[in-house]
Design a protein around this motif. Structure first.
Motif, PDB file in Angstrom:
ATOM      1  N   ILE A   1      -8.597  32.764   6.871  1.00  0.00           N
ATOM      2  CA  ILE A   1      -8.365  32.390   5.471  1.00  0.00           C
ATOM      3  C   ILE A   1      -9.278  31.211   5.115  1.00  0.00           C
ATOM      4  O   ILE A   1      -9.321  30.221   5.840  1.00  0.00           O
ATOM      5  N   ILE A   2     -10.007  31.339   4.023  1.00  0.00           N
ATOM      6  CA  ILE A   2     -10.889  30.257   3.572  1.00  0.00           C
ATOM      7  C   ILE A   2     -10.063  29.299   2.713  1.00  0.00           C
ATOM      8  O   ILE A   2      -9.488  29.700   1.698  1.00  0.00           O
TER       9      ILE A   2
ATOM     10  N   ALA B   1     -10.979  36.435 -10.406  1.00  0.00           N
ATOM     11  CA  ALA B   1     -11.967  37.279  -9.722  1.00  0.00           C
ATOM     12  C   ALA B   1     -11.296  38.169  -8.683  1.00  0.00           C
ATOM     13  O   ALA B   1     -11.649  39.347  -8.527  1.00  0.00           O
ATOM     14  N   GLU B   2     -10.299  37.605  -7.975  1.00  0.00           N
ATOM     15  CA  GLU B   2      -9.575  38.393  -6.977  1.00  0.00           C
ATOM     16  C   GLU B   2      -8.701  39.464  -7.645  1.00  0.00           C
ATOM     17  O   GLU B   2      -8.605  40.592  -7.167  1.00  0.00           O
ATOM     18  N   LEU B   3      -8.063  39.096  -8.744  1.00  0.00           N
ATOM     19  CA  LEU B   3      -7.240  40.079  -9.480  1.00  0.00           C
ATOM     20  C   LEU B   3      -8.110  41.236  -9.967  1.00  0.00           C
ATOM     21  O   LEU B   3      -7.685  42.397  -9.942  1.00  0.00           O
TER      22      LEU B   3
ATOM     23  N   GLY C   1      -3.728  41.270   5.182  1.00  0.00           N
ATOM     24  CA  GLY C   1      -4.325  42.593   5.094  1.00  0.00           C
ATOM     25  C   GLY C   1      -5.801  42.547   5.467  1.00  0.00           C
ATOM     26  O   GLY C   1      -6.247  41.664   6.191  1.00  0.00           O
ATOM     27  N   ASP C   2      -6.573  43.516   4.973  1.00  0.00           N
ATOM     28  CA  ASP C   2      -7.996  43.603   5.318  1.00  0.00           C
ATOM     29  C   ASP C   2      -8.882  42.738   4.417  1.00  0.00           C
ATOM     30  O   ASP C   2     -10.050  42.511   4.715  1.00  0.00           O
ATOM     31  N   ARG C   3      -8.347  42.278   3.297  1.00  0.00           N
ATOM     32  CA  ARG C   3      -9.171  41.523   2.348  1.00  0.00           C
ATOM     33  C   ARG C   3      -9.483  40.112   2.866  1.00  0.00           C
ATOM     34  O   ARG C   3      -8.672  39.512   3.564  1.00  0.00           O
ATOM     35  N   GLN C   4     -10.668  39.600   2.496  1.00  0.00           N
ATOM     36  CA  GLN C   4     -10.932  38.188   2.716  1.00  0.00           C
ATOM     37  C   GLN C   4      -9.982  37.404   1.818  1.00  0.00           C
ATOM     38  O   GLN C   4      -9.851  37.701   0.633  1.00  0.00           O
TER      39      GLN C   4
ATOM     40  N   PRO D   1       0.498  42.567   2.071  1.00  0.00           N
ATOM     41  CA  PRO D   1      -0.891  42.602   2.555  1.00  0.00           C
ATOM     42  C   PRO D   1      -1.940  42.581   1.448  1.00  0.00           C
ATOM     43  O   PRO D   1      -3.077  42.174   1.683  1.00  0.00           O
ATOM     44  N   ASN D   2      -1.586  43.019   0.240  1.00  0.00           N
ATOM     45  CA  ASN D   2      -2.559  43.078  -0.847  1.00  0.00           C
ATOM     46  C   ASN D   2      -2.800  41.718  -1.508  1.00  0.00           C
ATOM     47  O   ASN D   2      -3.705  41.564  -2.318  1.00  0.00           O
ATOM     48  N   ALA D   3      -1.973  40.711  -1.179  1.00  0.00           N
ATOM     49  CA  ALA D   3      -2.145  39.374  -1.759  1.00  0.00           C
ATOM     50  C   ALA D   3      -3.266  38.655  -1.020  1.00  0.00           C
ATOM     51  O   ALA D   3      -3.209  38.496   0.203  1.00  0.00           O
TER      52      ALA D   3
END
Length: 677
Positions: free
Chosen positions: A439-440, A458-460, A568-571, A540-542
């Protein structure tokens, strides 16, 4: 006057009912308690010349009274002024509100005065006259409003005059020699009446080791007693357990594989398991627990899992049922919480007692008096720090004495591991599952909130979801922090294309559950919340979390909150929006930005806060030490643990002549020793 160490402190002159009650508040019940109530620091009363003393420094000057003491009164207040001749230099000495001093001194008399020196005026603001017999170091004791430090010092002096040389050695002679520790009587004398700093240091060093050693001996005896209950040797089906592991949708990490081996080995032996499973947020503790529970079921026993909240219990029950079903296993997993309807609860209790339920997941509802198991083989306790020993022992009643696997996502530094969890075996998952991205984390001042909001938008836009966390529910006049309702309303206006939800502790349970389900199903894209999302929310989608006024949260809490994203898989990203005003606040946020390692952060938190701030608090589980500092004295604490473990493993150690005083002391005090309560 003949006294014994175990006599009440009221046996001393000057201790009536009122003073006895005040001393009791300090933990001083007996004369031995008083003599081991050590100072927490010392005032240096060593004599110096004015030429050797810095401005504003506390010092003792010794000289000849050169002018009569004059008392000047200002209503109820007074000043007593006199001259003190020190090697041809005359110093003006002023006592405030101590008019009686004038009656005790006369011109030509040699006196020593302790106070604060004003170099430019060659004047001493006097604190007290120092008797000729006073040590160079004056002990300062922890006190309350009801007991002055001088009262304790006088009582200690009186008690020591009566009991000198009668203190029994609790640390065996071999250890005192090995680590160059003082005899107990010398230890007590040098702690209370040191003639110099070296004696004070040696006395406190020996007292700290004794304190750590006694504590560790108690833990080892608790562990022995725990194991003496007799555990259950679970004859689980090794092939079936391995087949279940092979059916998992992902491969276990090396760390998971290691701790599974440790747990299964414990379950196979007749010795009772009492193991703590540590793992950072997202490290995969739940699947490890699932393997242990399945092994228990293959041995013909039941497993129970306790969670601190209903949301977390529901989540565990669903994920376990799904995990077992995906492996083609026909296990019955049920949920038992206080929110069940009466009919549902009766049916589950009946099926639990008859053995039709394999695994039950619940909250404190699992340890109510009307809950009976057919044959409980394993109790898994999630978020260990939220349960006391009474809840754990409740699961052991009925003679089954199930194995205990406690889990915590709160990383525990070595200091806490040795103290608060010293009677448990510890397993650590110290790596994250493959493919999990770091996590950044960044920090922004409040004036840059628009930038944080742009990152969230931007993430939304990528289809992800977001958390926005704030400390308070309602507006506060004393704290300059944004409240959750205001933030919710502002975000609704700023993000018209998305659904924003509001979650806080005052919402009715049904509303909380509905909202959380909506967030999991992506019907709600932005969840504005207080710290209720700290534990148990798994979406996981958050991929992004904004923590507003982040300096108002503790370091461990910030790390827990951050763990809600990156699942999840997202940055994923965490943005700390804050303007910390203290060095502690700045250090805390910097630590969070610099590392995502929970164990490193936990140690940093302990160092930043200091042991004194967390000792004895229920939240931390840390025991309270009077002399030793478990953070600064970690090496000593570790040695004390090793030596206690070595001693209790020696056959007949409790019958050795050299250990008689130790055994007697432990027997007297174990009944009062409370662990995890």
């Amino acid at each position: 006057m003949s006294l014994a160490l175990q006599d009440p402190v009221s046996a001393l002159a000057g201790v009536g009912e009122k003073r006895q009650a005040a001393l009791r508040d300090l933990g001083i019940f007996t004369i031995e308690d008083l003599l081991t109530y050590y100072p927490f620091r010392y005032q240096d009363l060593g004599e110096r010349m004015p030429s050797e003393t810095l401005d504003g420094e506390k010092v003792t000057f010794k000289g000849i009274v050169s002018t009569p003491a004059v008392v000047r009164r200002f209503g109820k207040k007074s000043q007593t002024v006199l001259g003190l001749l020190i090697d041809r230099e005359n110093i003006r000495v002023t006592f405030f509100n101590q008019p009686w001093v004038a009656k005790n001194i006369e011109v030509g008399q040699e006196v020593a005065v302790y106070g604060t020196y004003n170099a430019s005026r060659a004047a001493l603001s006097a604190i007290k006259l120092v008797p000729a017999t006073t040590n160079a170091l004056d002990p300062i004791y922890p006190t309350t409003k009801s007991v002055r430090a001088k009262t304790i010092a006088d009582l200690v002096e009186q008690a020591w005059g009566l009991m000198r040389g009668q203190m029994p050695n609790l640390v065996p002679a071999e250890l005192r020699k090995k680590y160059r520790l003082l005899d107990k009587n010398q230890q007590v004398e040098w702690c209370h009446f040191p003639s110099d700093k070296a004696e004070a240091k040696a006395g406190r060093r020996s007292a700290a080791f004794e304190e750590f050693f006694i504590f560790q001996m108690r833990l080892q005896l608790i562990k022995q007693a725990d194991q003496s209950f007799g555990g259950q040797a679970l004859a689980y089906d090794n092939q079936a357990v391995q087949a279940f592991i092979d059916q998992l949708p992902y491969q276990l990490t090396n760390a998971q594989d290691r701790v599974v081996g440790e747990i299964l080995a414990d379950q196979k032996t007749a010795q009772h398991m009492n193991r703590l499973l540590q793992g950072d947020v997202g490290s995969g503790k739940t699947v490890v627990a699932a393997i242990a529970m399945y092994a228990t079921v293959t041995a013909g026993c039941q497993a129970a899992m306790m969670a601190p909240t209903e949301i977390l219990a529901q989540q565990h029950a669903k994920s376990l049922a799904k995990l077992f079903a995906s492996a083609g296993l026909d296990l019955r997993v049920e949920l038992l919480t206080s929110g069940l309807k009466a009919g549902q609860r009766r049916q589950i209790l009946a099926d639990l007692e008859s053995g039709e339920i394999d695994i039950v997941v619940g909250t404190h509802a699992l340890v109510q008096d009307d809950v009976y198991f057919h044959h409980l083989g394993l109790a898994v306790i999630d978020e260990q720090h939220r349960f006391g020993v009474k809840q754990r022992s409740k699961l052991r009643e009925g003679g089954m004495n199930p194995d205990i696997l406690a889990m915590t996502a709160t990383p525990i530094p070595r200091t806490l591991s040795i103290t608060a969890y010293g009677e448990m075996e510890v397993s650590i998952i110290d790596e994250l599952p493959a493919g999990r991205k770091q996590i950044i984390t960044s920090q922004m001042p409040n004036r840059q909130f628009d930038q944080a909001l742009a990152l969230l938008q931007a993430e939304l836009a990528k289809g992800a979801q977001a958390y926005v966390v704030t400390p308070l529910i309602e507006e506060s006049e004393t704290l300059d922090v944004r409240n959750v309702t205001e933030v919710y309303q502002n975000l609704q206006a700023a993000l018209p294309s998305y659904t924003v939800g509001l979650l806080h502790g005052r919402l009715p349970k049904e509303d909380k559950d509905t909202l959380m389900q909506g967030f999991k199903d992506n019907q709600v894209q932005v969840l504005v919340a207080t710290t209720v999302v700290e534990v148990g929310v798994d979406v996981p989608n958050a991929s992004i979390m904004l923590i507003l006024d982040a300096d108002r949260f503790g370091l461990a809490q910030l790390h827990q909150l951050r763990g809600r994203v990156g699942r999840g898989d997202r940055q994923s990203y965490t943005v700390l929006v804050a303007d910390p005003k203290t060095d502690y606040g700045k250090e805390r946020l910097k630590a969070l930005v610099d590392t995502t390692d929970g164990f490193e952060l936990a140690q940093k938190d302990l160092e930043l806060r200091g042991a004194g701030d967390i000792l004895g608090t229920k939240q931390s589980g840390m025991p309270e030490f009077q002399v030793g500092d478990p953070v600064k004295d970690l090496t000593m604490l570790t040695i004390a643990q090793q030596e206690a473990l070595t001693l209790v493993r020696e056959p007949g150690w409790d019958e050795e002549v050299d250990n008689r005083a130790l055994v007697a002391y432990l027997s007297q005090t174990m009944a009062q020793f409370r662990h995890f309560d």
